[in-house]
Design a protein around this motif. Sequence first.
Motif, PDB file in Angstrom:
ATOM      1  N   VAL A  96       0.825  -1.205   0.000  1.00 12.02           N
ATOM      2  CA  VAL A  96       0.000   0.000   0.000  1.00 12.02           C
ATOM      3  C   VAL A  96       0.863   1.261   0.000  1.00 12.02           C
ATOM      4  N   LEU A  97       1.898   1.287   0.814  1.00  6.87           N
ATOM      5  CA  LEU A  97       2.774   2.451   0.877  1.00  6.87           C
ATOM      6  C   LEU A  97       4.101   2.232   0.157  1.00  6.87           C
ATOM      7  N   LEU A  98       4.213   1.139  -0.564  1.00  7.08           N
ATOM      8  CA  LEU A  98       5.464   0.800  -1.223  1.00  7.08           C
ATOM      9  C   LEU A  98       5.848   1.811  -2.303  1.00  7.08           C
ATOM     10  N   LEU A  99       4.908   2.205  -3.131  1.00 11.00           N
ATOM     11  CA  LEU A  99       5.206   3.151  -4.208  1.00 11.00           C
ATOM     12  C   LEU A  99       5.741   4.478  -3.660  1.00 11.00           C
ATOM     13  N   PRO A 100       5.076   5.096  -2.690  1.00  7.82           N
ATOM     14  CA  PRO A 100       5.637   6.333  -2.138  1.00  7.82           C
ATOM     15  C   PRO A 100       6.981   6.109  -1.443  1.00  7.82           C
ATOM     16  N   GLU A 101       7.154   4.960  -0.812  1.00  8.63           N
ATOM     17  CA  GLU A 101       8.431   4.668  -0.158  1.00  8.63           C
ATOM     18  C   GLU A 101       9.556   4.552  -1.189  1.00  8.63           C
ATOM     19  N   MET A 102       9.302   3.847  -2.283  1.00  9.30           N
ATOM     20  CA  MET A 102      10.327   3.702  -3.318  1.00  9.30           C
ATOM     21  C   MET A 102      10.645   5.057  -3.964  1.00  9.30           C
ATOM     22  N   ALA A 103       9.614   5.832  -4.265  1.00 12.84           N
ATOM     23  CA  ALA A 103       9.827   7.157  -4.867  1.00 12.84           C
ATOM     24  C   ALA A 103      10.611   8.048  -3.908  1.00 12.84           C
ATOM     25  N   GLY A 104      10.274   8.005  -2.636  1.00 12.23           N
ATOM     26  CA  GLY A 104      11.003   8.790  -1.641  1.00 12.23           C
ATOM     27  C   GLY A 104      12.448   8.364  -1.516  1.00 12.23           C
ATOM     28  N   THR A 105      12.693   7.059  -1.598  1.00  6.48           N
ATOM     29  CA  THR A 105      14.059   6.548  -1.514  1.00  6.48           C
ATOM     30  C   THR A 105      14.884   7.024  -2.709  1.00  6.48           C
ATOM     31  N   GLY A 121      -5.933   5.377  -9.341  1.00  4.34           N
ATOM     32  CA  GLY A 121      -6.358   4.239 -10.142  1.00  4.34           C
ATOM     33  C   GLY A 121      -5.232   3.618 -10.947  1.00  4.34           C
ATOM     34  N   SER A 122      -4.059   4.227 -10.947  1.00  2.00           N
ATOM     35  CA  SER A 122      -2.911   3.690 -11.685  1.00  2.00           C
ATOM     36  C   SER A 122      -1.702   3.702 -10.757  1.00  2.00           C
ATOM     37  N   PRO A 123      -1.392   2.576 -10.172  1.00  2.00           N
ATOM     38  CA  PRO A 123      -0.290   2.535  -9.201  1.00  2.00           C
ATOM     39  C   PRO A 123       1.083   2.569  -9.877  1.00  2.00           C
ATOM     40  N   ARG A 124       1.383   3.719 -10.496  1.00  2.60           N
ATOM     41  CA  ARG A 124       2.613   3.833 -11.285  1.00  2.60           C
ATOM     42  C   ARG A 124       3.122   5.272 -11.235  1.00  2.60           C
ATOM     43  N   THR A 125       4.446   5.421 -11.172  1.00  2.00           N
ATOM     44  CA  THR A 125       5.063   6.743 -11.229  1.00  2.00           C
ATOM     45  C   THR A 125       6.448   6.614 -11.857  1.00  2.00           C
ATOM     46  N   THR A 126       6.909   7.681 -12.490  1.00  2.00           N
ATOM     47  CA  THR A 126       8.234   7.696 -13.109  1.00  2.00           C
ATOM     48  C   THR A 126       9.036   8.853 -12.528  1.00  2.00           C
ATOM     49  N   LEU A 127      10.283   8.550 -12.187  1.00  2.00           N
ATOM     50  CA  LEU A 127      11.193   9.558 -11.665  1.00  2.00           C
ATOM     51  C   LEU A 127      12.403   9.652 -12.575  1.00  2.00           C
ATOM     52  N   GLU A 139       6.011   0.513 -10.363  1.00  2.00           N
ATOM     53  CA  GLU A 139       4.614   0.103 -10.527  1.00  2.00           C
ATOM     54  C   GLU A 139       4.315  -1.053  -9.588  1.00  2.00           C
ATOM     55  N   THR A 140       3.252  -0.926  -8.812  1.00  2.00           N
ATOM     56  CA  THR A 140       2.821  -2.039  -7.970  1.00  2.00           C
ATOM     57  C   THR A 140       1.763  -2.826  -8.727  1.00  2.00           C
ATOM     58  N   LEU A 141       1.997  -4.142  -8.843  1.00  2.00           N
ATOM     59  CA  LEU A 141       1.089  -5.005  -9.603  1.00  2.00           C
ATOM     60  C   LEU A 141       0.009  -5.623  -8.735  1.00  2.00           C
ATOM     61  N   SER A 142       0.386  -5.935  -7.506  1.00  2.00           N
ATOM     62  CA  SER A 142      -0.557  -6.533  -6.565  1.00  2.00           C
ATOM     63  C   SER A 142      -0.149  -6.084  -5.171  1.00  2.00           C
ATOM     64  N   ASP A 143      -0.793  -6.662  -4.184  1.00  2.00           N
ATOM     65  CA  ASP A 143      -0.529  -6.253  -2.806  1.00  2.00           C
ATOM     66  C   ASP A 143       0.902  -6.562  -2.361  1.00  2.00           C
ATOM     67  N   HIS A 144       1.561  -7.524  -2.990  1.00  2.00           N
ATOM     68  CA  HIS A 144       2.910  -7.912  -2.570  1.00  2.00           C
ATOM     69  C   HIS A 144       3.914  -7.979  -3.717  1.00  2.00           C
ATOM     70  N   GLU A 145       3.623  -7.297  -4.829  1.00  2.00           N
ATOM     71  CA  GLU A 145       4.494  -7.403  -5.997  1.00  2.00           C
ATOM     72  C   GLU A 145       4.661  -6.044  -6.686  1.00  2.00           C
ATOM     73  N   ALA A 146       5.897  -5.755  -7.085  1.00  2.00           N
ATOM     74  CA  ALA A 146       6.188  -4.497  -7.779  1.00  2.00           C
ATOM     75  C   ALA A 146       7.125  -4.760  -8.954  1.00  2.00           C
ATOM     76  N   VAL A 147       7.010  -3.907  -9.962  1.00  2.00           N
ATOM     77  CA  VAL A 147       7.901  -3.950 -11.118  1.00  2.00           C
ATOM     78  C   VAL A 147       8.621  -2.603 -11.171  1.00  2.00           C
ATOM     79  N   THR A 148       9.918  -2.681 -11.360  1.00  2.00           N
ATOM     80  CA  THR A 148      10.722  -1.474 -11.477  1.00  2.00           C
ATOM     81  C   THR A 148      11.501  -1.568 -12.778  1.00  2.00           C
ATOM     82  N   THR A 149      11.273  -0.603 -13.661  1.00  2.00           N
ATOM     83  CA  THR A 149      11.964  -0.598 -14.952  1.00  2.00           C
ATOM     84  C   THR A 149      12.691   0.727 -15.122  1.00  2.00           C
ATOM     85  N   GLY A 150      13.793   0.672 -15.822  1.00  2.00           N
ATOM     86  CA  GLY A 150      14.563   1.889 -16.042  1.00  2.00           C
ATOM     87  C   GLY A 150      15.021   2.004 -17.466  1.00  2.00           C
TER      88      GLY A 150
END
Length: 158
Positions: A96-105, A121-127, A139-150
């Motif tokens: 739930v808070l993974l996306l903001p935590e990763m972006a903050g990191t 509605g879109s659990p995705r952000t680009t930095l 991008e968070t895909l589910s409650d316990h899974e994330a994809v990080t692409t660069g």
Amino acid sequence: MGRAFGTETIFMAVVMWRWVAAVGMVAVVGGCSTGERGPTVEQAGRTLQEHITELMESVGAEEMVVTDPGGKDVACGVDGVKRTYGVRSTFSRSSVLLLPEMAGTLSTMWGYKVHEAYKAGSPRTTLKLASSRTSITLETLSDHEAVTTGVTDCIPRG
């Protein structure tokens, strides 16, 4: 006669000062145009892999699977290339808070700035980190899974 000499001396000093100032400006402008152009595509690609790997370690990924090993030049633009890298990670905790935590990191550790903000509605952000020519999408895909692409910027060859 003394007065004419003083005026001529002042005139010559002003002319000399303007010449020195003009030469100085040419040197400054010339120095800017021949300065460092930023990292090469190889350096930017390595930075991308290091940042994503360190990011996953810092946010406690339990398992990290490389989905795009990168390391290859991908043609772009006119005679340019870019590099990519991606991972899929799982977490034992809720994301739930993974996306903001990763972006903050990314922001606090390396200075990444939000390029494409999270939208409802879109659990995705680009930095993006301009100095390293890299962009990372989270991008968070589910409650316990994330994809990080660069991806690196399109960087001229050579």
